[in-house]
Design an enzyme around this catalytic site. Structure first.
Site, PDB file in Angstrom:
ATOM      1  N   CYS A 103     -12.972 -19.057 -40.776  1.00  0.00           N
ATOM      2  CA  CYS A 103     -13.178 -20.152 -39.810  1.00  0.00           C
ATOM      3  C   CYS A 103     -12.978 -21.531 -40.433  1.00  0.00           C
ATOM      4  CB  CYS A 103     -14.578 -20.071 -39.207  1.00  0.00           C
ATOM      5  SG  CYS A 103     -14.930 -18.474 -38.490  1.00  0.00           S
ATOM      6  N   HIS A 244     -16.997 -26.720 -35.988  1.00  0.00           N
ATOM      7  CA  HIS A 244     -16.504 -25.375 -35.681  1.00  0.00           C
ATOM      8  C   HIS A 244     -17.315 -24.824 -34.502  1.00  0.00           C
ATOM      9  CE1 HIS A 244     -15.369 -21.278 -35.914  1.00  0.00           C
ATOM     10  NE2 HIS A 244     -16.442 -20.845 -36.545  1.00  0.00           N
ATOM     11  N   ASN A 274     -15.726 -18.242 -30.152  1.00  0.00           N
ATOM     12  CA  ASN A 274     -15.419 -18.568 -31.542  1.00  0.00           C
ATOM     13  C   ASN A 274     -13.982 -18.143 -31.849  1.00  0.00           C
ATOM     14  OD1 ASN A 274     -15.193 -18.696 -34.310  1.00  0.00           O
ATOM     15  ND2 ASN A 274     -17.160 -17.708 -34.737  1.00  0.00           N
TER      16      ASN A 274
END
Ligand code: UT7
Length: 317
Positions: A103, A244, A274
């Protein structure tokens, strides 16, 4: 940015695993996510994202001299997805490589690209962050399958004419001792592809969510402060905070710890879930295309993910 057309709602997932819209919304803030079709792969989104970034920047693909793609869910294990992007945009013979920082990959990529430019070794760098995590998630594991979505985002980095614009600073970190918090154990050289590996479900993402959550909140706040301090800035100087998009509760907790100005935090986890390396560039593109980022504003991007890895970058728009 480029995302799949198919929208999967929490109600759709209620039919698949023992979960509820209420649980997913309360614990994560996610309401829906995008999911690639069976015949779609990362390059179906990474390539158009790169095209759109080049178009917006007014840069020809032939003038690009470095391509970086951050991903842990490429079309193929090798060659690198960045090589497909390089070929597609016509960046003839330009170096291209993929970056594996989960990520956090997009911010690592921005930092790397900026370094190449500062060192005078590149003039136009394309950085793509893209993932197809719905392809590698365990669709019987309710603790993970409700979290992830697919998509890609891209930027073009160029040397700025003025010193006070562009990537002003960044902070990058990793802690490999916690590599098993989020991992995809099978399919590499430790557990090569085999019937046994697949029967054991090792080709899927596994995550110890609660432990990851706690680490994420602390590290995201720390690294954001570090990157800002490196530029002589404080959280109150931030015009746009782009964290994020893993979990609404993480975003809120980090925003509170950091004390960025009210209304500066951008959130779209409700619509995309996500998307790992794609989450920051997708959010950046949405904000930018909506005309909400003004020249001269300070943008703080921050991410956390498998590795563990975490990083922040400060950009003067
Ligand atoms: O992007 C890379 C970094 N990743 C992250 O930052 C993710 C960080 N972690 C998280 O976002 C959260 O930990 C999760 C959203 C993954 C989980 O939320 P949580 O509040 O930490 O829940 P939990 O894992 O402690 O689970 C609480 C309960 C458990 O049941 P029991 O043991 O209390 O009976 C789970 O089995 O919730 C249960 N549960 C679910 N229930 C309904 C787990 N997943 C689900 C689900 N639907 N989908």
């Amino acid at each position: 940015m480029a995302v799949p057309e198919r929208v999967v709602t929490n109600a759709d997932l209620e039919k698949l695993v023992d979960t509820t819209d209420e649980w997913i919304v309360t614990r994560t803030g996610i309401r829906e996510r995008r999911m690639a079709a069976p015949d779609e792969a990362l390059t179906d989104f990474a390539l158009p994202a790169a095209d759109r970034a080049l178009e917006m920047a007014g840069v020809a693909g032939t003038d690009v001299d470095l391509v970086i793609c951050a991903t842990v869910s490429p079309d193929r294990i090798f060659p690198a997805t960045s090589c497909a992007v390089q070929d597609h945009i016509g960046a003839l013979d330009a170096p291209a490589f993929d970056l594996s920082a989960a990520c956090t990959g997009f911010i690592y990529g921005v930092a790397l690209g900026a370094q190449f430019i500062e060192a005078g070794r590149a003039r136009n760098v394309v950085v793509v962050g893209g993932e197809m995590l719905t392809k590698i998630v365990d669709w019987t594991d309710r603790a993970t399958c409700v979290l992830f979505g697919d998509g890609a985002g891209a930027v073009v980095l160029q040397a700025a004419a003025e010193d006070d614009r562009g990537v002003m600073g960044y902070a990058l970190h990793a802690d490999g001792s916690l590599g098993d918090l989020i991992e995809r154990p099978g399919g590499g050289s430790r557990a090569p592809i085999s019937h046994e590996m697949i029967d054991a479900g090792q080709h899927h993402i596994t995550m110890r969510g609660n432990e990851t959550f706690k680490k994420a909140v602390r590290r995201l706040a720390e690294v954001s402060e570090e990157a800002l301090a490196g530029c002589g800035l404080e959280p109150l100087d931030v015009d746009w905070f782009i964290p994020h998009q893993a979990n609404r509760r993480i975003i809120d907790a980090v925003g509170q710890r950091l004390a960025v100005p009210e209304g500066s935090t951008y959130v779209n986890v409700d619509r995309y879930g996500n998307t790992s390396a794609a989450s920051v560039p997708i959010a950046l593109d949405e904000l930018n295309r909506a005309g909400r980022i003004q020249p001269g504003q300070t943008v703080l991007m921050t991410a956390f993910g498998s590795g563990l890895t975490w990083a922040s970058a400060v950009v003067k728009w």
